[in-house]
Design an enzyme around this catalytic site. Structure first.
Site, PDB file in Angstrom:
ATOM      1  N   SER A 101       0.846  -1.188   0.000  1.00  0.00           N
ATOM      2  CA  SER A 101       0.000   0.000   0.000  1.00  0.00           C
ATOM      3  C   SER A 101       0.891   1.252   0.000  1.00  0.00           C
ATOM      4  CB  SER A 101      -0.954  -0.038   1.192  1.00  0.00           C
ATOM      5  OG  SER A 101      -1.985   0.914   1.067  1.00  0.00           O
ATOM      6  N   LYS A 153     -21.758  17.616   7.929  1.00  0.00           N
ATOM      7  CA  LYS A 153     -20.628  17.668   8.852  1.00  0.00           C
ATOM      8  C   LYS A 153     -20.517  16.421   9.736  1.00  0.00           C
ATOM      9  CE  LYS A 153     -17.920  20.185   9.679  1.00  0.00           C
ATOM     10  NZ  LYS A 153     -16.517  20.225   9.212  1.00  0.00           N
TER      11      LYS A 153
END
Length: 287
Positions: A101, A153
């Site tokens: 990764s 949010k």
């Protein structure tokens, strides 16, 4: 004293010894790790610049990382490549246990990638992991109050049921990051890559299979490879930087330096979370 005298001699009179600086980039890749050191641009920039200041034909990097932050991975990659071009030096990356990764993204900074046959390479993908506790607060009798300005949010709030539109938004972001990763692999590895349908699916392989797929250039270890390239008198010089007393013990970063009890407690909590995240990254590869 012998080294000092050798430096005072004209180059043509000096012993035929090549010194190769070595950087150790070991650990998970995280920004602002508090409890234990992690790889980030802030923690590695000094080492990288110090290594490229050596009068040497190449810089060797010992890499052992299961990944982590894609941003910090790319920043480290970029700093290495910028200095390699500026200083006109070859970069040789040696994979130890794992370069997966974000760890493999850093490995791409090498002009050559040399891996142990049993190391783990690849995992070219993007993952986001978290936990969901929508029923926990009810069971323990706690009311959670969240007030936001902006309807999005509190997306993916672990204490609320998962919403399909929030997951779709997250996956769209992941796809963008994945495409950036794929483009970088193709840019750096080019025609060395084999046409394999699993190459960019997030799978990972041994170093030996990685060689077949074009993810690495050779199998081997640092000492033998560098002596073969630069001669039997080649010396490896580990590049390090001085560390403060507290950082040597890995204790909560700067939070102990005059911090209040709440600050220390918060640092400890973040440290435990960082340690758990790092443990999860390593365990994915059986390490």
């Amino acid at each position: 004293m012998r080294r000092l005298l050798s430096r005072l001699l004209p180059k043509s009179w000096r012993p035929n010894i090549v010194t190769i600086p070595v950087i150790r980039l070991h650990g998970a890749i995280m920004a602002g790790g508090q409890f234990r050191p992690a790889l980030s641009l802030a923690t590695t920039a000094g080492l990288i610049e110090k290594a490229f200041a050596f009068d040497a034909p190449a810089v060797a990097i010992s890499l052992n990382s299961p990944g982590g932050s894609p941003v910090q991975s790319r920043l480290i990659f970029r700093r290495i490549r910028d200095l390699a071009v500026e200083k006109d030096k070859k970069v040789l990356v040696f994979v130890e246990d794992v370069a997966a990764s974000g760890g493999y993204m850093i490995a791409l900074a090498g002009d050559e990638i040399i891996a142990d046959p049993s190391s783990i390479v690849g995992s070219i993908g993007v993952v986001s992991a978290s936990f969901g506790f929508p029923e926990l607060l009810k069971k323990i009798g706690v009311e959670r109050r969240v007030h936001t300005a902006g309807q999005n949010k509190s997306v993916l709030d672990p204490f609320k049921p998962e919403k399909k539109e929030d997951v779709e938004r997250l996956k769209a972001l992941q796809l963008e990051v994945h495409e950036t990763f794929i483009d970088l692999v193709k840019e750096r590895r080019g025609t060395k890559l084999k046409d394999d349908p699993d190459l960019f699916t997030g799978l990972f392989w041994t170093g030996r299979k990685g060689l077949d797929l074009g993810l690495v250039d050779a199998l081997g270890d640092m000492r033998a490879t560098l002596r073969q390239r630069f001669g039997d008198k080649t010396r490896l010089k580990l590049v390090s930087q001085p560390r403060g007393l507290l950082s040597r013990f890995g204790l909560f970063g700067s939070a102990l330096k005059g911090g209040s009890a709440p600050d220390i407690a918060a640092a400890a909590a973040h440290g435990i979370a960082d340690a758990a995240e790092e443990r999860a990254l390593w365990s994915r590869f059986g390490l």
